[in-house]
Design a protein around this motif. Sequence first.
Motif, PDB file in Angstrom:
ATOM      1  N   SER A 275       0.837  -1.190   0.000  1.00 61.81           N
ATOM      2  CA  SER A 275       0.000   0.000   0.000  1.00 61.81           C
ATOM      3  C   SER A 275       0.875   1.244   0.000  1.00 61.81           C
ATOM      4  O   SER A 275       2.056   1.198   0.364  1.00 61.81           O
ATOM      5  CB  SER A 275      -0.939   0.004   1.207  1.00 61.81           C
ATOM      6  N   ALA A 276       0.272   2.353  -0.402  1.00 63.01           N
ATOM      7  CA  ALA A 276       0.952   3.646  -0.396  1.00 63.01           C
ATOM      8  C   ALA A 276       0.086   4.646   0.348  1.00 63.01           C
ATOM      9  O   ALA A 276      -1.138   4.538   0.358  1.00 63.01           O
ATOM     10  CB  ALA A 276       1.206   4.116  -1.827  1.00 63.01           C
ATOM     11  N   PHE A 277       0.715   5.634   0.972  1.00 60.25           N
ATOM     12  CA  PHE A 277      -0.038   6.685   1.645  1.00 60.25           C
ATOM     13  C   PHE A 277       0.638   8.022   1.363  1.00 60.25           C
ATOM     14  O   PHE A 277       1.807   8.092   0.977  1.00 60.25           O
ATOM     15  CB  PHE A 277      -0.138   6.430   3.156  1.00 60.25           C
ATOM     16  N   GLY A 278      -0.107   9.086   1.551  1.00 66.65           N
ATOM     17  CA  GLY A 278       0.432  10.420   1.295  1.00 66.65           C
ATOM     18  C   GLY A 278      -0.657  11.459   1.373  1.00 66.65           C
ATOM     19  O   GLY A 278      -1.530  11.404   2.241  1.00 66.65           O
ATOM     20  N   GLY A 279      -0.622  12.408   0.448  1.00 60.57           N
ATOM     21  CA  GLY A 279      -1.625  13.454   0.477  1.00 60.57           C
ATOM     22  C   GLY A 279      -1.504  14.411  -0.686  1.00 60.57           C
ATOM     23  O   GLY A 279      -0.558  14.332  -1.484  1.00 60.57           O
ATOM     24  N   GLU A 280      -2.486  15.305  -0.786  1.00 65.56           N
ATOM     25  CA  GLU A 280      -2.514  16.318  -1.839  1.00 65.56           C
ATOM     26  C   GLU A 280      -2.748  17.705  -1.240  1.00 65.56           C
ATOM     27  O   GLU A 280      -3.521  17.853  -0.294  1.00 65.56           O
ATOM     28  CB  GLU A 280      -3.644  16.050  -2.837  1.00 65.56           C
ATOM     29  N   LEU A 281      -2.084  18.682  -1.827  1.00 64.05           N
ATOM     30  CA  LEU A 281      -2.339  20.083  -1.534  1.00 64.05           C
ATOM     31  C   LEU A 281      -2.820  20.717  -2.833  1.00 64.05           C
ATOM     32  O   LEU A 281      -2.105  20.710  -3.833  1.00 64.05           O
ATOM     33  CB  LEU A 281      -1.076  20.773  -1.028  1.00 64.05           C
ATOM     34  N   THR A 282      -4.054  21.254  -2.823  1.00 63.37           N
ATOM     35  CA  THR A 282      -4.688  21.748  -4.046  1.00 63.37           C
ATOM     36  C   THR A 282      -5.081  23.200  -3.893  1.00 63.37           C
ATOM     37  O   THR A 282      -5.722  23.587  -2.907  1.00 63.37           O
ATOM     38  CB  THR A 282      -5.949  20.924  -4.380  1.00 63.37           C
ATOM     39  N   TYR A 283      -4.693  23.997  -4.900  1.00 63.14           N
ATOM     40  CA  TYR A 283      -5.113  25.400  -4.963  1.00 63.14           C
ATOM     41  C   TYR A 283      -6.164  25.514  -6.055  1.00 63.14           C
ATOM     42  O   TYR A 283      -5.878  25.283  -7.228  1.00 63.14           O
ATOM     43  CB  TYR A 283      -3.916  26.293  -5.260  1.00 63.14           C
ATOM     44  N   HIS A 284      -7.407  25.837  -5.663  1.00 62.50           N
ATOM     45  CA  HIS A 284      -8.523  25.952  -6.595  1.00 62.50           C
ATOM     46  C   HIS A 284      -8.650  27.412  -7.058  1.00 62.50           C
ATOM     47  O   HIS A 284      -8.913  28.294  -6.238  1.00 62.50           O
ATOM     48  CB  HIS A 284      -9.835  25.532  -5.932  1.00 62.50           C
ATOM     49  N   ILE A 285      -8.471  27.656  -8.353  1.00 65.84           N
ATOM     50  CA  ILE A 285      -8.613  28.990  -8.927  1.00 65.84           C
ATOM     51  C   ILE A 285      -9.995  29.077  -9.569  1.00 65.84           C
ATOM     52  O   ILE A 285     -10.254  28.441 -10.595  1.00 65.84           O
ATOM     53  CB  ILE A 285      -7.518  29.262  -9.971  1.00 65.84           C
TER      54      ILE A 285
END
Length: 359
Positions: free
Chosen positions: A37-47
């Motif tokens: 398995s893999a784990f992590g995350g996302e940081l998203t800037y919505h324009i």
Amino acid sequence: MASHCYGRQKSDHWNSLEFSPQISLALFTAGNKLRGSAFGGELTYHIQKNNHPRPWMRMLRLNSVDLVFNYKNMEKVTLSSDPRPNLFGDAYAIVAALNFTLLKSKYAELWVAPGLGIGYLGQTYFTNRNILIGSHLNFASRMALKVAAKVAPYTRLSAGMDVLHFSNAAIRTPNYGINISSLSFGVLQMLRSSGQPKRDTTERKDRLGLSRHQFDFGVNIGRRGVVRSREGLYKTGLYAGYNYRLNPLLGCSSGIDAVYYHTVYQNNLQTDQSLATSLDRWRVGLAIGPDFWMDRLAVMAKYGYYLHYNHFSKSSEEVKTYWTAGLKYYVMDWAAVQTKVYLHKTEADYLGLGILLTP
């Protein structure tokens, strides 16, 4: 009360920042079995793009353009045939995505966000002999489906699923690629802005938006990686076709693809290109498919049938059809820069960069 309601309405037009931790649901690749398995995350800037949208934005219900940074810890991911730990290293991706609203209510919203960008994988065939990946730098494509629920005037909680794909379009082999499907839970915070949103007063009278009929002539050049080597074999692609614009968003095009092999098969492993192996200098096919227009940028995809392809295969497997996909951006009304990938089944042939002329 009135001013509070006005603020809530205005918040729908503000940019926002989203952080979403992730855990993988499944990992898969062509012709091999992945474990762990893999784990992590996302940081998203919505324009936000719902202020004075262009016609194609309204037709697709475009909500925002998203800039996404994705991280995956791949330490526990192994191959069934190769149980070594940390086989692929950590994965990073920067993706630009289009966020389309599917359903929306006063308190919640469902959206889908396809995207494309650049990815980096820590380990390759040339660093630790893993058999899936031939380069650190890869193309990263992503498809996300999310729901966000409002819990405060400027805050939402989000949850969703996405699939992230890494491959290098066969610029260097091996290129089996890696697909990671993940489950995410996060928080989305509106970023307050000062002043009123500016109206787009730019006049857009491009001939591209007015002409329903156009003929396209393109050329590109690219290379496919040599097996177990950092070298490559070059190819040149030519295209001549007809494009019919149905509306500001959708077009249909068909045409002839011709690919010239700078090096053909010479009865050795170094010139064997799997399903792309040719005994002749030229292969020629006829293809048809849609173009999706976003002002001067278009996403193109076609399915084709070979009129001539003297294919060599050790397994005697016939190759009669192919796919092409890519992007074209018109820097002038009659000239575009393009990137175009050729595929056989699910296997990338090569990625070509070039120009497209529309007389």
